[in-house]
Design an enzyme around this catalytic site. Sequence first.
Site, PDB file in Angstrom:
ATOM      1  N   HIS A  14       3.013  24.901 -17.544  1.00  0.00           N
ATOM      2  CA  HIS A  14       4.262  24.447 -17.683  1.00  0.00           C
ATOM      3  C   HIS A  14       4.798  25.088 -18.939  1.00  0.00           C
ATOM      4  O   HIS A  14       5.981  25.642 -19.111  1.00  0.00           O
ATOM      5  CB  HIS A  14       4.535  22.865 -17.867  1.00  0.00           C
ATOM      6  CG  HIS A  14       5.791  22.225 -18.307  1.00  0.00           C
ATOM      7  ND1 HIS A  14       6.908  22.196 -17.101  1.00  0.00           N
ATOM      8  CD2 HIS A  14       6.074  21.711 -19.165  1.00  0.00           C
ATOM      9  CE1 HIS A  14       7.831  21.852 -17.882  1.00  0.00           C
ATOM     10  NE2 HIS A  14       7.764  21.435 -19.251  1.00  0.00           N
ATOM     11  N   TYR A  72      -4.379  19.421 -13.145  1.00  0.00           N
ATOM     12  CA  TYR A  72      -3.655  18.963 -12.045  1.00  0.00           C
ATOM     13  C   TYR A  72      -3.504  19.780 -11.066  1.00  0.00           C
ATOM     14  O   TYR A  72      -2.906  19.623  -9.821  1.00  0.00           O
ATOM     15  CB  TYR A  72      -2.176  18.177 -12.331  1.00  0.00           C
ATOM     16  CG  TYR A  72      -1.105  19.500 -13.175  1.00  0.00           C
ATOM     17  CD1 TYR A  72      -0.494  20.467 -12.415  1.00  0.00           C
ATOM     18  CD2 TYR A  72      -1.115  19.472 -14.429  1.00  0.00           C
ATOM     19  CE1 TYR A  72       0.272  21.228 -13.203  1.00  0.00           C
ATOM     20  CE2 TYR A  72      -0.391  20.495 -15.423  1.00  0.00           C
ATOM     21  CZ  TYR A  72       0.319  21.426 -14.478  1.00  0.00           C
ATOM     22  OH  TYR A  72       1.155  22.135 -15.129  1.00  0.00           O
ATOM     23  N   ARG A  90       5.174  28.299 -10.101  1.00  0.00           N
ATOM     24  CA  ARG A  90       5.268  28.591 -11.471  1.00  0.00           C
ATOM     25  C   ARG A  90       3.654  28.964 -11.725  1.00  0.00           C
ATOM     26  O   ARG A  90       2.727  28.204 -11.587  1.00  0.00           O
ATOM     27  CB  ARG A  90       5.428  27.382 -12.261  1.00  0.00           C
ATOM     28  CG  ARG A  90       5.022  27.449 -13.864  1.00  0.00           C
ATOM     29  CD  ARG A  90       5.379  26.392 -14.471  1.00  0.00           C
ATOM     30  NE  ARG A  90       5.133  25.026 -14.106  1.00  0.00           N
ATOM     31  CZ  ARG A  90       4.015  24.392 -14.298  1.00  0.00           C
ATOM     32  NH1 ARG A  90       3.003  24.941 -14.659  1.00  0.00           N
ATOM     33  NH2 ARG A  90       3.798  23.070 -13.726  1.00  0.00           N
TER      34      ARG A  90
END
Length: 357
Positions: free
Chosen positions: A262, A271, A258
Amino acid sequence: MARTRVPERTLLPGEEPLSLLREDGTPVDDAPLAMPDDDVLVELHRRMVIGRRFDTQATALTRQGRLAVYPSSRGQEACEVGAVLALREQDWLFPTYRDSVALVTRGVDPAGTLTLLQGGWHLGYDPYEHRVGPQCTPLATNTLHAVGFAHAARLKGEDTAALVFVGDGATSEGDTHEALNFAGVWRAPVVFLVQNNGYAISVPMSKQNAAPSLAHKGIGYGVPSVLVDGNDVAAVYAVVREALHAGGPTLIEARTYRIEAHTNADDASRYRDAAEVAAWLDRDPVDRIETYLTSRGLLDQARREAVAAEAERFAAWTRAQLNTDVVPDPDELFEHVYATRPAHLRAQAASLREELA
């Protein structure tokens, strides 16, 4: 169309992802898969370019306030497009909230695809017209829907298979385990495609799974499993196509990434670092198939410009559909809940109308 060829179906996947095209776009020597026909490869490329432009446009519309939220699938186009084009007309797709590119590839118009993410109706299209189930927001609930549908189709004697998309995080949900178990027992014609994009929101794979791969989970349910390079659209198409023809359940893990956060509400820099994202940008699925098609003489500059222009027209259509203000009817809140509206809902509806008046 020629049938693709995959290795003999086994419960255990291979140690390395199956691939037809290397990261630099050159073909894999002695690949255990048969390359799809040239016309299929050209169409896969076309749909990926359109899908990426649609994804970019949807992200922009979110920033403009036209969508409440948008989960981008940039970087995962090979999974979305390769799997959907492998479907036969009679097969059904059971998508998640991240699979908007898959929906438009299946023929759902932009407004219908994005209704859920706009905050309108939960479903903006006719599932029976497109053979696409509702986009699933709760993780993994669509897995049970797909298995139930596929089992019912078999009981009715229909030649129909189901393809269900899940993310790596959804494999940790109980629904996925129940669905795989039922699929194995019933030998239901359902293909589980796990788009392993590395993160369940901010949780990396290392904190989700201790098995060699997510595909290894199939052995516990008696479900044949395949591990495929999720950035190789030719390989994804070949593997999913064969699985749909197999007549029973298959678990496919497609390793991809990805690129974006998100959703627009997520800060991915908290992260993961930029170097990791850059490394995956070098594995771009669109660049890979473009390089191969160009080397084969199947894609020239004129064709590339024509596809880009078509993608721009699709983006303009998306803008036109989403830039129209929708005036909601508050009474719709109470529709489609009960066949006959009970007294307490009638009272609530009347109270809302009085308040708005």
